[in-house]
Design a protein around this motif. Structure first.
Motif, mmCIF file in Angstrom:
data_model
loop_
_atom_site.group_PDB
_atom_site.id
_atom_site.type_symbol
_atom_site.label_atom_id
_atom_site.label_comp_id
_atom_site.label_asym_id
_atom_site.label_seq_id
_atom_site.Cartn_x
_atom_site.Cartn_y
_atom_site.Cartn_z
ATOM 1 N N HIS A 1 0.851 -1.195 0.000
ATOM 2 C CA HIS A 1 0.000 0.000 0.000
ATOM 3 C C HIS A 1 0.888 1.247 0.000
ATOM 4 C CE1 HIS A 1 -3.550 -2.409 1.181
ATOM 5 N NE2 HIS A 1 -4.269 -1.332 0.926
ATOM 6 N N ARG B 1 -3.579 1.576 4.470
ATOM 7 C CA ARG B 1 -4.997 1.229 4.439
ATOM 8 C C ARG B 1 -5.827 2.036 5.427
ATOM 9 N NH1 ARG B 1 -8.801 -2.355 6.838
ATOM 10 N NH2 ARG B 1 -7.309 -3.077 8.402
ATOM 11 N N THR C 1 -8.567 1.926 -1.031
ATOM 12 C CA THR C 1 -7.115 1.720 -0.937
ATOM 13 C C THR C 1 -6.670 0.443 -1.626
ATOM 14 O OG1 THR C 1 -7.159 0.538 1.200
ATOM 15 C CG2 THR C 1 -7.004 2.959 1.268
#
Length: 298
Positions: free
Chosen positions: A116, A120, A138
């Motif tokens: 990510h 997140r 996300t």
């Protein structure tokens, strides 16, 4: 992004409107802190990017690299929802052709993680429905970049930066504007139709003593050739992911991030809390814990 923002240097376009569930996303708010913190734009004229707004964050995608050049997220620490479950899987953003996004084919059957870029839980705030949308948003491939699957102290430091900075900002409404992305360098090793970034960057902005403040960080996953060059180079197997090293996390001058990424970071270099030194060994401060972070000017 306003016309004046886009004209600062590189060419930016907004992802085409569609009737899907992502329509109407407001994205990153450059006025979230009460002082302007614009989304980065390329400093090199002619660099094509696409602006993709989501819930509380925006991705600035480089179609030529199929990865984000930068992301911007607004984090409201007072309204964060900490127990939103990790649901659903990764998906393409339907506003952009799939061949311009690094999808599952890059990550399948190898040791690479979908890292990510916007963490997140950072945009997961507001009412239940709003937080749920942000959580799901996300998990678009536009918000991912390949990262080594090791989990060491450097990665733990990186993963906890926003929490640490939110605690520091507790006296100032617990708000952060966080800009993050991979360092997209021409020499990044090729793999399955993309080039794997060896470094990632993050710049956190907040209000301190009534004024804009910023700190910057670099996560390095390149092989440490000074310590284990033979093993690192031996890992370069045709068809396999490029050999990556254990994470090393540094606090760096904001101006160095601007130089590394060729991005215009607006007012943030001037708001940097880390004193810039000339000595190379002192300019990047390797972090062993969050206590090492410089958050006050001397």
């Amino acid at each position: 992004m306003t016309t004046s923002d886009a004209s600062r240097a590189g060419r930016a376009t907004t992802g085409p409107a569609s009737g899907d569930a992502l329509a109407g996303r407001a994205g990153y708010d450059e006025h979230f802190l009460g002082v302007p913190v614009p989304l980065p734009v390329p400093a090199v004229p002619g660099t094509e990017t696409v602006v993709l707004p989501y819930t509380h964050f925006t991705v600035l995608l480089r179609p030529d690299r199929r990865l984000a050049a930068a992301t911007g997220v607004c984090v409201d620490g007072r309204l964060l929802r900490e127990h939103v479950p990790r649901e659903g899987g990764w998906q393409f953003d339907p506003r952009l052709p799939e061949d311009l996004q690094a999808g599952d084919a890059v990550y399948r059957d190898n040791s690479l993680d979908k890292g990510h870029l916007v963490r997140r839980l950072d945009p997961v705030w507001g009412d239940v429905a709003e937080a749920g949308r942000a959580n799901a948003d996300t998990f678009h491939y536009t918000n991912a970049a390949p990262q080594a699957d090791v989990f060491n102290q450097g990665r733990r430091l990186w993963a906890g930066l926003e929490d640490f900075l939110l605690d520091h900002a507790a006296a100032h409404d617990r708000k952060l504007a966080v800009l993050t992305g991979p360092v997209l360098h021409d020499s990044d090793p090729p793999y399955r139709g993309i080039q794997v970034p060896l470094r990632f960057w993050k710049v956190a902005a907040f209000v301190q003593d009534g004024a804009l403040a910023a700190t910057a960080y670099v996560l390095d996953q390149s092989p440490d050739l000074t310590r284990d060059a033979d093993r690192a180079l031996a890992g370069a197997v045709p068809g396999a992911p490029p050999p990556l090293g254990a994470y090393r996390t540094f606090q760096v001058p904001v101006s160095d991030v601007a130089e590394l990424t060729s991005l215009d970071l607006g007012p943030l270099p001037a708001a940097d809390l880390m004193p810039v030194t000339r000595a190379p060994k002192e300019r990047w401060k390797r972090l062993t814990s969050h206590d090492d972070i410089v958050l006050r000017r001397d």
